[in-house]
Design a protein around this motif. Structure first.
Motif, short mmCIF file in Angstrom:
data_model
loop_
_atom_site.label_atom_id
_atom_site.label_comp_id
_atom_site.label_asym_id
_atom_site.label_seq_id
_atom_site.Cartn_x
_atom_site.Cartn_y
_atom_site.Cartn_z
N GLU A 89 44.55 65.76 17.17
CA GLU A 89 43.38 65.30 17.05
C GLU A 89 43.52 64.76 15.44
O GLU A 89 42.59 63.81 15.14
CB GLU A 89 42.25 66.05 17.36
N SER A 92 55.32 58.26 26.95
CA SER A 92 53.86 57.98 26.47
C SER A 92 53.61 56.32 26.44
O SER A 92 54.52 55.44 25.78
CB SER A 92 53.39 58.22 25.02
N ALA A 117 46.32 56.96 23.56
CA ALA A 117 45.59 58.22 24.23
C ALA A 117 46.63 59.12 24.87
O ALA A 117 46.19 60.26 25.08
CB ALA A 117 44.35 57.70 25.05
N GLU A 118 47.45 58.60 25.73
CA GLU A 118 48.42 59.52 26.48
C GLU A 118 49.11 60.48 25.49
O GLU A 118 49.34 61.49 25.85
CB GLU A 118 49.22 58.58 27.39
N ALA A 167 46.94 63.09 24.03
CA ALA A 167 46.43 63.94 25.42
C ALA A 167 47.48 65.14 25.66
O ALA A 167 47.46 66.14 25.75
CB ALA A 167 45.96 63.26 26.57
N THR A 203 48.14 67.61 22.80
CA THR A 203 47.00 68.34 22.86
C THR A 203 47.08 69.37 23.85
O THR A 203 47.22 70.66 23.46
CB THR A 203 45.74 67.58 23.14
N ARG A 204 47.62 68.96 24.92
CA ARG A 204 48.09 70.05 25.89
C ARG A 204 49.07 71.06 25.68
O ARG A 204 49.08 72.37 25.84
CB ARG A 204 48.57 69.24 27.43
N ASP A 259 47.65 73.33 22.88
CA ASP A 259 46.86 74.27 23.74
C ASP A 259 47.69 75.36 24.33
O ASP A 259 47.10 76.59 24.33
CB ASP A 259 46.01 73.66 24.81
#
Length: 191
Positions: free
Chosen positions: A59, A80, A84-85, A88, A91-92, A95
């Motif tokens: 982000e 990708s 946005a893909e 995202a 980010t996964r 995480d």
């Protein structure tokens, strides 16, 4: 008729805030050239890879990725198809490194290979950047728990950075990631 037109113009002027009447329209920023262009691309490259690898905060660098971003990778195809893909997916992955995640504690690093960067201006709309980098993972030693970075591979990349005059910055439009391979053995075998 003239009085009505004049009255309408005065009414419109009166309805417009004074700041808007006095403020000149900002012209779009011209794309940097020469050393300023090189410095901007180098800074974006370092920030982009920090956010997606070692810093693991996609982000934080999402503003570097163009909405129409597309990536092609020699080993996995097209991971990708949009900005946005890309964000995202990263980010996964990040995480999953957090406490309780499937890859808790995993750390990796991308290092740019000095002297391998080539930058070519593309008209007044963008830049082509090409370079080599290596990939590293943090490994713990079995006995004492200490560890260190281990080179796990390397590759080459070609980026197309699009100049965004309204923002006064570059965004990554396309990425070609290729020539991935294992880390060479060290020390090299002596014949």
């Amino acid at each position: 008729m003239i009085h009505r037109t004049l009255a309408a113009a005065l009414a419109l002027l009166a309805a417009t805030p004074l700041a808007a009447q006095d403020a000149p329209a900002e012209a779009p920023a011209a794309m940097p050239t020469g050393e300023a262009l090189k410095a901007a691309v180098e800074a974006n490259d370092a920030r982009l890879f920090w956010g997606f690898f070692e810093g693991c905060d996609p982000e934080l660098v999402a503003d570097l990725v163009h909405p129409d971003f597309r990536m092609l990778h020699d080993l996995v195809g097209m991971p990708s198809a949009s900005g946005a893909e890309m964000v995202a997916g990263a980010t996964r992955n990040c995480d999953a490194r957090k406490p309780g995640g499937a890859n808790e504690g995993y750390r990796n690093r991308r290092l740019f290979v000095p002297g391998s960067r080539r930058i070519q201006q593309l008209g007044d709309w963008g830049v082509l950047e090409e370079g080599h980098h290596t990939f590293h993972e943090w490994r713990r030693a079995a006995n004492d728990g200490a560890g260190g970075w281990v080179q796990t591979g390397g590759g080459r990349y070609i980026h197309v950075w699009k100049w965004m005059p309204e923002e006064g910055s570059f965004r990554l439009l396309e990425s070609l990631s290729l020539d991935h391979g294992p880390a060479p053995s060290y020390p090299p075998a002596l014949d």
